[in-house]
Design a protein around this motif. Structure first.
Motif, PDB file in Angstrom:
ATOM      1  N   ILE A  12       0.883  -1.165   0.000  1.00 57.99           N
ATOM      2  CA  ILE A  12       0.000   0.000   0.000  1.00 57.99           C
ATOM      3  C   ILE A  12       0.919   1.211   0.000  1.00 57.99           C
ATOM      4  CG2 ILE A  12      -1.865   1.196   1.193  1.00 57.99           C
ATOM      5  CD1 ILE A  12      -2.502  -1.463   2.620  1.00 57.99           C
ATOM      6  N   GLY A  14       2.648   4.863  -2.518  1.00 55.82           N
ATOM      7  CA  GLY A  14       2.616   5.770  -3.653  1.00 55.82           C
ATOM      8  C   GLY A  14       3.475   5.247  -4.788  1.00 55.82           C
ATOM      9  N   THR A  42      -1.752   4.756  -3.223  1.00 54.66           N
ATOM     10  CA  THR A  42      -2.246   5.840  -2.374  1.00 54.66           C
ATOM     11  C   THR A  42      -1.995   7.220  -2.957  1.00 54.66           C
ATOM     12  OG1 THR A  42      -0.153   5.925  -1.140  1.00 54.66           O
ATOM     13  CG2 THR A  42      -1.885   4.465  -0.290  1.00 54.66           C
ATOM     14  N   PRO A  57      -2.578  12.913  -4.328  1.00 55.13           N
ATOM     15  CA  PRO A  57      -3.147  11.794  -3.576  1.00 55.13           C
ATOM     16  C   PRO A  57      -4.332  11.168  -4.305  1.00 55.13           C
ATOM     17  CG  PRO A  57      -2.806  13.705  -2.163  1.00 55.13           C
ATOM     18  CD  PRO A  57      -2.621  14.173  -3.570  1.00 55.13           C
ATOM     19  N   VAL A  60      -9.825   9.019  -1.033  1.00 52.43           N
ATOM     20  CA  VAL A  60     -10.089   8.031   0.005  1.00 52.43           C
ATOM     21  C   VAL A  60     -11.068   6.977  -0.508  1.00 52.43           C
ATOM     22  CG1 VAL A  60     -11.073   7.682   2.301  1.00 52.43           C
ATOM     23  CG2 VAL A  60      -9.579   9.631   1.873  1.00 52.43           C
ATOM     24  N   ILE A  63      -9.184   4.525  -2.659  1.00 49.86           N
ATOM     25  CA  ILE A  63      -8.323   3.661  -1.847  1.00 49.86           C
ATOM     26  C   ILE A  63      -9.169   2.606  -1.135  1.00 49.86           C
ATOM     27  CG2 ILE A  63      -6.817   3.598   0.185  1.00 49.86           C
ATOM     28  CD1 ILE A  63      -5.768   6.371  -0.723  1.00 49.86           C
ATOM     29  N   ILE A  81       3.124  -1.244   4.248  1.00 49.77           N
ATOM     30  CA  ILE A  81       2.498   0.062   4.096  1.00 49.77           C
ATOM     31  C   ILE A  81       3.602   1.098   3.936  1.00 49.77           C
ATOM     32  CG2 ILE A  81       0.951   1.782   5.098  1.00 49.77           C
ATOM     33  CD1 ILE A  81      -0.205  -0.458   6.853  1.00 49.77           C
ATOM     34  N   VAL A  84       1.534   7.342   3.208  1.00 49.28           N
ATOM     35  CA  VAL A  84       0.145   7.638   3.573  1.00 49.28           C
ATOM     36  C   VAL A  84       0.082   9.133   3.852  1.00 49.28           C
ATOM     37  CG1 VAL A  84      -1.688   7.249   5.249  1.00 49.28           C
ATOM     38  CG2 VAL A  84      -0.251   5.338   4.495  1.00 49.28           C
ATOM     39  N   VAL A  89      -6.909   8.590   4.932  1.00 47.82           N
ATOM     40  CA  VAL A  89      -6.331   7.423   4.271  1.00 47.82           C
ATOM     41  C   VAL A  89      -5.816   6.430   5.312  1.00 47.82           C
ATOM     42  CG1 VAL A  89      -4.467   6.609   2.788  1.00 47.82           C
ATOM     43  CG2 VAL A  89      -5.777   8.643   2.143  1.00 47.82           C
ATOM     44  N   ILE A  93      -7.139   2.566   5.719  1.00 44.12           N
ATOM     45  CA  ILE A  93      -6.250   1.407   5.680  1.00 44.12           C
ATOM     46  C   ILE A  93      -6.395   0.589   6.964  1.00 44.12           C
ATOM     47  CG2 ILE A  93      -3.821   0.694   5.704  1.00 44.12           C
ATOM     48  CD1 ILE A  93      -3.283   3.173   3.907  1.00 44.12           C
TER      49      ILE A  93
END
Length: 276
Positions: A12, A14, A42, A57, A60, A63, A81, A84, A89, A93
């Motif tokens: 999870i 970017g 993300t 981003p 939400v 995601i 992860i 974030v 967000v 998660i």
């Protein structure tokens, strides 16, 4: 217990168009280490080996939709992860992973790119500290990230690192690796904390600038090695084994990074050094 011959991992994070960090680094690491990679994005980041130009981003709602659709279908053995950017967000998660708890959650509290560009605002930082760190089994902050999590100055000595670990552990993650590569030493001292105490893990400092995404690769390598492990080992033994193996793998990836020719800034590790 892992019942499949090939475990499933989830990142999870970017994106990185240059392929060295973030989502792309995690997918490469999982794949190199024999874990089937799934992903939830993300943020879309415009960056290269020299720096970050823009961050957008993902909503939400998107995601949440990615997480729900994936976790409704695929059994995940370990999650990594990464970036974030907001509390919403982080809470999305946490809610999804609490409902369908995988065996292992590894958090790399990504806040600043290797170029020095800030990736997370103050609200995002608080969300990482308050929502995601207590959710994680293992966290892997470097020294600037650890200082940001605690609101303190960055450690400048080994004694400073050792003094910081108690406060980091108090944030809620039972295991953590405080990475000491920012110290001006001829080696890279990392400090592992766990319920039974602490342990120093030293590695020689390699003469390379190809460190773009090295932290992403290490945390996803830890998750990958954990995904391969199953009882009857104790959790502490499993974490120590996974971290030791991940550090050895990353060391070899950094040694082999000179075989790549990617960009004009800080290049990436060679994730597929054992294959190419």
């Amino acid at each position: 217990m892992v019942s499949r011959s090939i475990p499933n991992g989830l990142t999870i994070a970017g994106s990185d168009p240059s392929g060295g960090a973030g989502l792309q680094a995690d997918i490469k690491t999982f794949s190199a280490l024999g874990v089937y990679a799934t992903n939830v994005i993300t943020a879309v980041i415009a960056q290269n080996t020299r720096g970050v130009a823009a961050v957008e981003p993902v909503s939400v709602a998107m995601i949440r939709a990615q997480l729900d659709n994936l976790l409704d279908d695929v059994e995940i053995d370990a999650v990594k992860i990464g970036m974030v950017a907001s509390r919403d967000v982080a809470e999305t998660i946490a809610e999804a992973l609490t409902r369908r708890r995988p065996r292992w959650i590894v958090l790399d509290p990504v806040m600043v790119a290797k170029s020095g560009d800030r990736l997370v605002d103050d609200d995002g930082l608080r969300a990482v500290r308050e929502v995601l760190v207590p959710l994680a089994d293992v966290i892997t902050p470097n020294l600037p990230e650890a200082a940001a999590l605690l609101g303190t100055d960055m450690p400048v000595t080994l004694a400073d690192m050792a003094a910081m670990v108690g406060d980091l552990a108090a944030l809620g993650a039972p295991y953590g690796l405080l990475k000491g590569g920012h110290l001006p030493l001829d080696r890279c001292p990392d400090l592992l904390w766990m319920p039974g105490g602490t342990r120093w893990l030293d590695a020689p400092r390699l003469p390379t600038h190809n460190l773009h995404g090295a932290g992403c690769a290490l945390s996803s390598a830890i998750a990958a090695h954990l995904a391969h492990l199953a009882p009857p080992q104790s959790p502490q033994t499993e974490v120590e084994m996974a971290i030791d193996a991940a550090k050895r793998w990353l060391h070899r990836a950094l040694e082999a990074s000179e075989r790549l020719d990617v960009g004009q800034g800080k290049g990436p590790p060679h994730h597929f050094h054992a294959w190419w």
